[in-house]
Design an enzyme around this catalytic site. Structure first.
Site, mmCIF file in Angstrom:
data_model
loop_
_atom_site.group_PDB
_atom_site.id
_atom_site.type_symbol
_atom_site.label_atom_id
_atom_site.label_comp_id
_atom_site.label_asym_id
_atom_site.label_seq_id
_atom_site.Cartn_x
_atom_site.Cartn_y
_atom_site.Cartn_z
ATOM 1 N N GLY A 134 51.565 69.541 28.157
ATOM 2 C CA GLY A 134 51.612 70.825 28.848
ATOM 3 C C GLY A 134 50.546 71.757 28.311
ATOM 4 N N LEU B 138 51.226 78.456 29.111
ATOM 5 C CA LEU B 138 51.140 79.426 28.020
ATOM 6 C C LEU B 138 51.659 78.813 26.728
ATOM 7 C CD1 LEU B 138 52.183 82.732 29.748
ATOM 8 C CD2 LEU B 138 49.913 81.871 29.208
ATOM 9 N N ALA B 139 52.772 78.102 26.820
ATOM 10 C CA ALA B 139 53.352 77.560 25.600
ATOM 11 C C ALA B 139 52.475 76.448 25.030
ATOM 12 C CB ALA B 139 54.762 77.047 25.882
ATOM 13 N N GLY B 140 52.183 75.448 25.852
ATOM 14 C CA GLY B 140 51.427 74.300 25.353
ATOM 15 C C GLY B 140 49.980 74.645 25.046
ATOM 16 N N ARG C 33 67.831 90.452 38.239
ATOM 17 C CA ARG C 33 67.549 89.546 39.350
ATOM 18 C C ARG C 33 68.773 88.862 39.918
ATOM 19 N NH1 ARG C 33 62.323 86.682 36.603
ATOM 20 N NH2 ARG C 33 60.944 88.447 36.986
ATOM 21 N N SER D 141 55.758 89.778 43.301
ATOM 22 C CA SER D 141 56.187 90.345 42.036
ATOM 23 C C SER D 141 57.316 91.333 42.227
ATOM 24 C CB SER D 141 55.023 91.062 41.375
ATOM 25 O OG SER D 141 55.532 91.843 40.335
ATOM 26 N N GLU E 12 59.192 77.261 28.881
ATOM 27 C CA GLU E 12 60.296 77.133 29.830
ATOM 28 C C GLU E 12 61.040 75.811 29.665
ATOM 29 O OE1 GLU E 12 59.187 78.251 33.824
ATOM 30 O OE2 GLU E 12 61.075 77.538 34.664
HETATM 31 C C1 LIG Z 1 55.631 82.503 40.818
HETATM 32 C C2 LIG Z 1 56.078 82.791 39.416
HETATM 33 C C3 LIG Z 1 55.947 84.074 38.905
HETATM 34 C C4 LIG Z 1 56.342 84.365 37.596
HETATM 35 N N1 LIG Z 1 56.187 85.639 37.118
HETATM 36 C C5 LIG Z 1 56.506 85.892 35.828
HETATM 37 C C6 LIG Z 1 56.275 87.176 35.272
HETATM 38 O O1 LIG Z 1 55.778 88.083 35.936
HETATM 39 N N2 LIG Z 1 56.583 87.394 33.980
HETATM 40 C C7 LIG Z 1 57.111 86.411 33.218
HETATM 41 O O2 LIG Z 1 57.336 86.658 32.052
HETATM 42 N N3 LIG Z 1 57.330 85.184 33.711
HETATM 43 C C8 LIG Z 1 57.052 84.897 34.996
HETATM 44 N N4 LIG Z 1 57.278 83.654 35.503
HETATM 45 C C9 LIG Z 1 57.783 82.599 34.639
HETATM 46 C C10 LIG Z 1 56.687 82.044 33.770
HETATM 47 O O3 LIG Z 1 55.472 82.064 34.451
HETATM 48 C C11 LIG Z 1 56.938 80.622 33.337
HETATM 49 O O4 LIG Z 1 58.220 80.476 32.902
HETATM 50 C C12 LIG Z 1 56.043 80.250 32.186
HETATM 51 O O5 LIG Z 1 54.713 80.552 32.496
HETATM 52 C C13 LIG Z 1 56.178 78.802 31.840
HETATM 53 O O6 LIG Z 1 55.168 78.448 30.927
HETATM 54 P P1 LIG Z 1 55.163 77.052 30.229
HETATM 55 O O7 LIG Z 1 54.005 77.032 29.334
HETATM 56 O O8 LIG Z 1 56.473 76.780 29.647
HETATM 57 O O9 LIG Z 1 55.002 75.987 31.405
HETATM 58 P P2 LIG Z 1 53.924 75.825 32.579
HETATM 59 O O10 LIG Z 1 52.959 76.906 32.627
HETATM 60 O O11 LIG Z 1 54.707 75.504 33.802
HETATM 61 O O12 LIG Z 1 53.125 74.553 32.153
HETATM 62 C C14 LIG Z 1 53.614 73.273 32.256
HETATM 63 C C15 LIG Z 1 52.549 72.344 31.778
HETATM 64 O O13 LIG Z 1 53.089 71.082 31.566
HETATM 65 C C16 LIG Z 1 52.315 70.094 32.192
HETATM 66 N N5 LIG Z 1 53.210 69.024 32.551
HETATM 67 C C17 LIG Z 1 54.413 69.121 33.160
HETATM 68 N N6 LIG Z 1 54.959 67.914 33.272
HETATM 69 C C18 LIG Z 1 54.092 67.038 32.739
HETATM 70 C C19 LIG Z 1 54.095 65.634 32.548
HETATM 71 N N7 LIG Z 1 55.125 64.895 32.942
HETATM 72 N N8 LIG Z 1 53.024 65.073 31.961
HETATM 73 C C20 LIG Z 1 51.979 65.816 31.545
HETATM 74 N N9 LIG Z 1 51.943 67.147 31.674
HETATM 75 C C21 LIG Z 1 52.984 67.736 32.268
HETATM 76 C C22 LIG Z 1 51.668 70.785 33.339
HETATM 77 O O14 LIG Z 1 50.481 70.115 33.660
HETATM 78 C C23 LIG Z 1 51.403 72.143 32.741
HETATM 79 O O15 LIG Z 1 50.197 72.113 32.022
HETATM 80 C C24 LIG Z 1 56.885 83.350 36.804
HETATM 81 C C25 LIG Z 1 56.999 82.065 37.315
HETATM 82 C C26 LIG Z 1 56.624 81.777 38.616
HETATM 83 C C27 LIG Z 1 56.804 80.399 39.129
#
Ligand SMILES: Cc1cc2nc3c(=O)[nH]c(=O)nc-3n(C[C@H](O)[C@H](O)[C@H](O)COP(=O)(O)OP(=O)(O)OC[C@H]3O[C@@H](n4cnc5c(N)ncnc54)[C@H](O)[C@@H]3O)c2cc1C
Ligand code: HEM
Ligand code: FES
Lengths: 239, 247, 668
Positions: free
Chosen positions: C52, C55-57, C347, C300, C446
């Site tokens: 991933g 933001l986290a990864g 929400r 938003s 997430e």
């Molecule tokens: C439309 C929308 C609007 C949002 N607005 C807000 C906001 O305003 N404020 C807020 O705080 N939060 C908001 N959120 C929530 C927030 O954006 C997400 O919860 C957060 O960004 C998740 O980040 P993450 O790094 O955990 O995962 P993600 O950003 O989802 O990244 C997942 C990563 O994992 C990789 N991956 C997944 N599965 C696999 C696999 N099997 N093999 C290899 N790679 C894989 C993907 O390629 C990707 O790089 C919003 C979410 C959405 C959908």
């Protein structure tokens, strides 16, 4: 928690880039713009009559005397122009071949969303201008052939004014010139703007728009300025 | 709506591709362009034909994953992403030609899918500010004048979709590169590396095989985020400064 | 063991053991101090796989790379910059108190726990609030162009149900800007050689070795999505930051490729899955327009700051032009029911009330099934008050997006909105160190369950992702890595060979079924089941039914799916098939979790558990715990290993509130 890990960079130089080539193109282009404007100013002297025009031509050669020898200034200008054309051509053809290499598989359908005619014809238009310039030099500078059967070669050699009038009394000579001026106008309408953009003078939306306008104004001035004398001669207003 | 689609099909990176013509009917104006392709793909699967490969992910115009050349326009006739293009922008009975982005630095992987990793390498060559996690000063330590912040933002909106390259007659990635140079160059944080950045990013840009820019402006016209041409001017100015200071 | 409700068994309780036993304000400092250090010279010898690049990864990979570890980073998109974090619009919270409006770390902590309806672990949330301020500093230093005021300082707004202005934003593209910051930091490490990037790679299996000192996560099996090659990647530790699983609903605001495969595969290998039923339904999405719909678009929530939500008082008015409905015939139902918070209620409440008014037949927009599924979000007052230009400056890009998708002009007619699945609070169970129940497997963003309880407040997921990636994980994982490097594994090792073979078999199986139905048709059907029975409102009866339906659907999937093409090329149907297969298992677990939790809390509304006036009713005496599920393999009924799951085992982690008092939430 971090230790230093500066990215390992290859040695890179500003002058190895395509943008550097563009600087070359822009600066040489600006030399041409300056030259073309001066040239145009000179041509317009035909409206002041034979004497004024011929003495202006003579002046060009005595300019800078006695520091420079007779014709010295002209030679300096010629050298600068030749160097510029070499630079301009080098940059143009290098970028041209790069662009071809960057898309070896063409689109089946490709449309221009915004590109101006000038911007799209820079390359072939430039070649057309080059061909014209060669012909132009042969005609007015190097060989000075007597194209107009009514005027003798010796009369041409004596007075530049006579040479000009003799040439443009022929409709097809005027046509060639007008075509060339359209090509030049197109090239300059984009080129003048493009040079400003290349040199980084258009960093705001307004600056960008201003550069565009300058491009169109320069192009219009050059086309009209160069077209007037031949037309005036053809229609018997001068000569 | 009924449409005739001429779609580029290519089995793999080294395979020879060609156009295949498909007829689709019952397309609704409210569908997005990609949903229209989904509908076609469902039909192809039912018929036992392999579906058309195309990229998309967010389908809301922000990830930059989608991107098709649609009847000669990058992302189609509207200035938006392919996923945000709706069928109401086309007329019933129209013939639509669909091609992948074409540029040698973006080789085709399959059908309409291309490899845009060159963009990542351009960023890796200098499109960042070197600040390690944890070493940042307090956020309010360096105020940023609003004009600079706003311009940085406009440039930072780039989604890296590649439409600029696709639309450019020279297949240049100058808008992409310049957007990053401008984004970082407008901010006080970006100053220390400003001139080395432009030099290394441009070198990478050229090394990837993109064409040079001739200021035609097709890129900005195709850019779904409308990133303006003046960012390229900023890149040029920064390179000129780099040149003057011996970089 | 006897099955409870015929579905699951209960195992031993679990608890976090890593948070130090000191007052909450000192826990994180203490933990960072206690966590073992790794000598800089040794870091090069330690490797970490990070799945991933959101933001986290992305943040974790960059930070661990800077620290000098050898990192392998994976994403399924063609570039790490496209992770779905990019889609976040609204903003990111941080307890900077730049507005001097009484904000503090404690208040952010308090609001987050309360917003999560007291179903989050206190210690983790406190730490989140604590590091939030560092995130802003870090992002600003990277060049993230946050909105600024004329004085050049950062602007803040209030967001999603809180009364202080602590949300930092970059127009409506906050997620994009934050992600690009992390991505650039990541690419910098790629150039520096500390991070090796594998884009267009999908993790399909976790490798768990069983050595003399117990089980450890030691690597992954990934498929190169371009060549189809199945690759083995080994490391000393594995981090999953693979995002949320909202796509189990088919229609959601998640990206097309968002999936549960990474975490589900880990779950099958022993990682507990916590609170899977906690799904957030976001109130301000663009309503569904037809059967072709492939995803839903969120707008938003900041729109709720100035827009007013209403429906007609009478059903007869529902198909009228909204501008012709006089003020007295409109029901501004949120303002009516919740005068204190009005349109800014959390929400879950805003979503549920929208569903309620539509169920009453007062929805607007086109008929979807038997109902109109939409409510108005009206800016007429805001435009009158602030002027159209001011509204355009604030929300222009959102209005444009709405206009583009619906073909309607929101400056003239009110927008129509409806709730959609948006975020999943559940995820792999982790302790204070973000380590899952498999040693050496860490989970961030997430993908883990940790910080949002039963409901997530706006602008807090971005905060969590970056907190985990930049500040938490790099500090906690070193405590684990300090024990390494672990013994070399080879391809021939039993655990590796088994993982690899299972992926190869599964791939072959999917390609060989050659049934009648496309992958999407299964996905859509699963989504309908989930939305109908495990969506905004759930009942025991409905959930039971859903479980039966899902089982039948899963069974059919493994007999009747049609995946064309080959394994050794780019094959998008095959990718989808693998993801849907995992969703078909997850869906069942979500329903079981929802069924067992006979209370309403946050995003989980059980019809059987409500107050007299229809508000959610929690049962803290029975359910103040995290439900962490352990996987058990099924008996091979259908002969396909991948298609079977046995009754899961529930492990409860009791939630202990020491710093704040547990209260019923009230927004009235
Ligand atoms: C439309 C929308 C609007 C949002 N607005 C807000 C906001 O305003 N404020 C807020 O705080 N939060 C908001 N959120 C929530 C927030 O954006 C997400 O919860 C957060 O960004 C998740 O980040 P993450 O790094 O955990 O995962 P993600 O950003 O989802 O990244 C997942 C990563 O994992 C990789 N991956 C997944 N599965 C696999 C696999 N099997 N093999 C290899 N790679 C894989 C993907 O390629 C990707 O790089 C919003 C979410 C959405 C959908
Ligand atoms: C009187 C003669 C000429 C003048 C005044 C002139 C002027 C210019 C100028 C000002 C530019 C813009 C530089 C920039 O983009 O930064 C330009 C560009 C260019 N010129 Fe010329 N030029 C002339 C002759 C030629 C010739 C003979 C060629 C022959 C090939 C040519 C080909 C080009 C090309 C290909 C470009 C690049 C297009 C672009 O930058 O958009 N030019 N010229
Ligand atoms: S799919 Fe993300 S921009 Fe189109």
């Amino acid at each position: 928690m971090a230790t230093t890990t500066a990215p390992a960079k290859r040695r890179t130089r500003a002058r190895d880039t395509t943008v550097f080539l563009k600087f070359l193109m822009a600066t040489t282009g600006i030399v041409f713009i300056g030259y073309v404007l001066l040239h145009m100013y000179g041509n317009l002297k035909v409206f002041a009559g034979q004497e004024a025009f011929d003495s202006y031509a003579h002046h060009l050669r005595t300019f800078g005397e006695p520091i420079l020898p007779y014709g010295g200034m002209l030679w300096i200008i010629r050298i600068v122009l030749v160097a510029s054309i070499l630079g301009h051509l080098y940059a143009a053809f290098t970028l041209w071949s790069r662009a071809n290499g960057a898309r070896s598989q063409r689109y089946a359908v490709k449309k221009a969303a915004k590109a101006t005619l000038g911007s799209r014809t820079m390359r072939w238009g430039g070649v057309a201008i080059l061909v014209f310039v060669v012909w132009h030099l042969i005609h007015f500078t190097i060989v000075k052939p007597a194209i107009n059967a009514d005027v003798s070669a010796s009369a041409i050699a004596e007075s530049p004014f006579t040479m000009m009038v003799a040439s443009f009394q022929l409709w097809w000579m005027v046509a060639i010139y007008l075509l060339a001026m359209i090509a030049l106008g197109l090239h300059l309408s984009h080129g003048t703007f493009s040079a400003q953009q290349t040199l980084g003078w258009t960093q705001t939306a307004r600056g960008y728009q201003r550069a565009r306008t300058i491009g169109y104004v320069v192009a219009a001035v050059v086309v009209v300025g160069f077209a007037l004398p031949p037309l005036a001669i053809l229609f018997g207003i001068v000569g | 709506m009924k449409l005739t689609l001429k779609i580029w099909r290519q089995d793999g990176p080294n395979a020879k591709g060609d156009f295949v013509t498909y007829q689709v009917d019952d397309i609704l104006p409210d569908m997005s362009f990609l949903e229209m392709l989904d509908v076609l793909n469902e039909r192809l699967i039912a018929e036992g034909t392999e579906p058309i490969a195309f990229d998309s992910d967010c389908r809301e115009g922000i990830c930059g994953m989608c991107g098709l050349m649609i009847s000669g326009y990058a992302h189609g006739p509207k200035q938006t992403t392919t996923c945000q293009l709706h069928m109401r922008s086309f007329s019933d009975g129209e013939t639509i030609t669909i091609e992948p982005w074409r540029a040698d630095p973006f080789p085709v992987i399959r059908d309409l899918v291309v490899d845009r990793s060159a963009f990542d390498r351009i960023i890796a060559s200098g499109g960042f500010i070197s600040v390690n996690t944890g070493s940042a000063p307090e956020a309010h330590a360096a105020p940023v004048p609003k004009e600079n912040a706003d311009r940085a933002f406009v440039a930072a909106e780039c989604i890296g979709c590649g439409a600029c390259v696709a639309a450019c007659p020279n297949a240049s990635a100058m808008l992409f590169t310049a957007a990053k140079v401008t984004h970082l160059g407008e901010l006080p944080q970006g100053q220390p590396e400003r001139y080395s950045r432009v030099v290394s990013m441009l070198n990478q840009h050229d090394a990837e095989g993109f064409g040079g820019c001739t200021n035609i402006g097709e890129c900005s016209a195709a850019c779904p985020k409308g990133i303006p041409q003046d960012v390229i001017s900023t890149l040029n100015a920064d390179l000129r400064h780099a040149l003057r200071t011996g970089r | 063991m006897a099955l409870i409700d015929g579905l699951y068994t209960e195992g031993e309780k679990i608890a976090d053991t890593k948070a130090p036993n000191v007052p909450i304000e000192r826990k994180w400092t203490q933990r960072k101090f206690d966590a073992a250090l790794v000598n800089p010279a040794n870091r090069r010898k330690l490797s970490v796989i990070i799945v991933g690049t959101g933001l986290a990864g992305g943040a974790a990979a960059a930070t661990l790379g800077e620290a000098g570890y050898r990192v392998k980073s994976f994403c399924y998109q063609d570039s790490p910059r496209r992770a779905h974090s990019i889609a976040a619009q609204g903003g990111i919270n941080a307890a900077k108190n730049y507005k001097e409006d009484g904000d503090s770390v404690f208040r952010l902590f308090y609001d987050t726990v309360k917003g999560g309806d007291y179903r989050a672990r206190e210690t983790n949330v406190y730490r989140l609030a604590e590091v939030s301020a560092n995130i802003i500093d870090q992002c600003v230093a990277q060049g993230v162009p946050f909105a600024r005021e004329y004085g050049g300082l950062l602007d803040n707004r209030s967001f999603g149900g809180v009364q202080v202005s602590r949300t930092f934003y970059a127009r409506g593209q906050t997620g994009q800007q934050l992600l690009i910051g992390a991505y650039q930091a990541l690419e910098r490490q790629v150039a520096a050689g500390t991070v090796e990037m594998f884009s267009r790679h999908e993790m399909l299996e976790l490798i768990v070795s069983d050595g003399p000192d117990g089980k450890r996560a030691r690597g992954i099996i990934a498929r190169d999505l371009v060549t189809g090659e199945i690759e083995t990647h080994l490391a000393d530790a594995v981090v999953l930051a693979s995002g949320g699983y909202g796509n189990v609903f088919f229609l959601s605001t998640n990206a097309m490729g968002s999936n549960v495969t990474a975490t589900w595969r880990a779950h099958r290998k022993g990682a507990y899955f916590a609170n899977p039923c906690y799904t957030q339904i976001h109130p301000t999405c663009i309503p569904v327009s037809g059967d072709h719909q492939s995803k839903l678009t969120l707008m938003s929530e900041s729109l709720r700051n100035d827009g007013r939500i209403w429906v007609p008082k009478r059903r007869e008015d529902c198909d009228k032009d909204p501008r012709d409905i006089p003020e007295e015939d409109r029901d501004y139902y949120l303002e009516r029911i919740y005068p204190a918070f009005g349109n800014l209620v959390p929400r879950d409440i805003a979503s549920r009330q929208a569903k309620n008014v539509c169920d009453e037949g007062r929805g607007v927009g086109p008929m979807v099934g038997d109902f109109r599924r939409g409510v108005y979000l009206d800016f007429a007052d805001a435009i009158a008050r602030l002027g159209e230009d001011a509204v355009r400056a604030k929300y222009g890009n959102l209005f444009d997006m709405y206009a583009q998708i619906t073909g309607e002009n929101p400056y003239e007619t009110p927008m129509r909105i409806y709730p959609a699945v948006h975020y999943t609070m559940g995820g792999l169970w982790v302790d204070y160190d973000l380590e899952s129940s498999i040693p050496g497997l860490f989970v961030a963003g997430e993908a883990n369950f940790s910080d949002h309880g039963a409901n997530r407040l706006g602008a807090s997921a971005l905060m969590q992702g970056l907190a985990d990636g930049y500040f938490v994980l790099p500090n906690t994982i070193r405590d684990y890595l300090a024990k390494g490097p672990f013994e070399e594994l080879s391809e021939a090792d039993a655990a590796v060979a088994e993982a690899r073979k299972s992926v190869e078999d599964r791939t072959q199986k999917l390609l060989s079924i050659n049934g009648e139905r496309s992958v999407d048709s299964f996905h859509r059907e699963l989504g309908n089941i989930m939305w109908e029975y495990c969506g905004m409102e759930r009942t025991a009866e409905g959930l039971q039914k859903a479980i039966d339906l899902i089982r039948a659907l899963r069974d059919e999937f493994w007999r009747n799916v049609r995946v064309l093409g080959a394994a050794d090329t780019l094959n998008q149907s095959l990718e989808k098939a693998g993801r849907v297969a995992d969703f078909l298992e997850l869906g069942e677990l979500m329903c079981i979790d929802a069924l067992h939790r006979r209370e309403s809390c946050g995003g989980h509304f059980r019809a059987e558990s409500q107050t007299e006036d229809g508000e959610a009713l929690r049962h803290d005496d029975e359910f103040a715990y995290v439900g962490a599920w352990e996987f058990t393999p099924g008996t091979a009924e259908s002969g396909i290993d991948s298609g079977t799951m046995g009754p899961p085992v529930l492990h409860k982690e009791d939630l202990v509130y020491q710093a704040i008092e547990l209260k019923q939430r009230s927004y009235k």
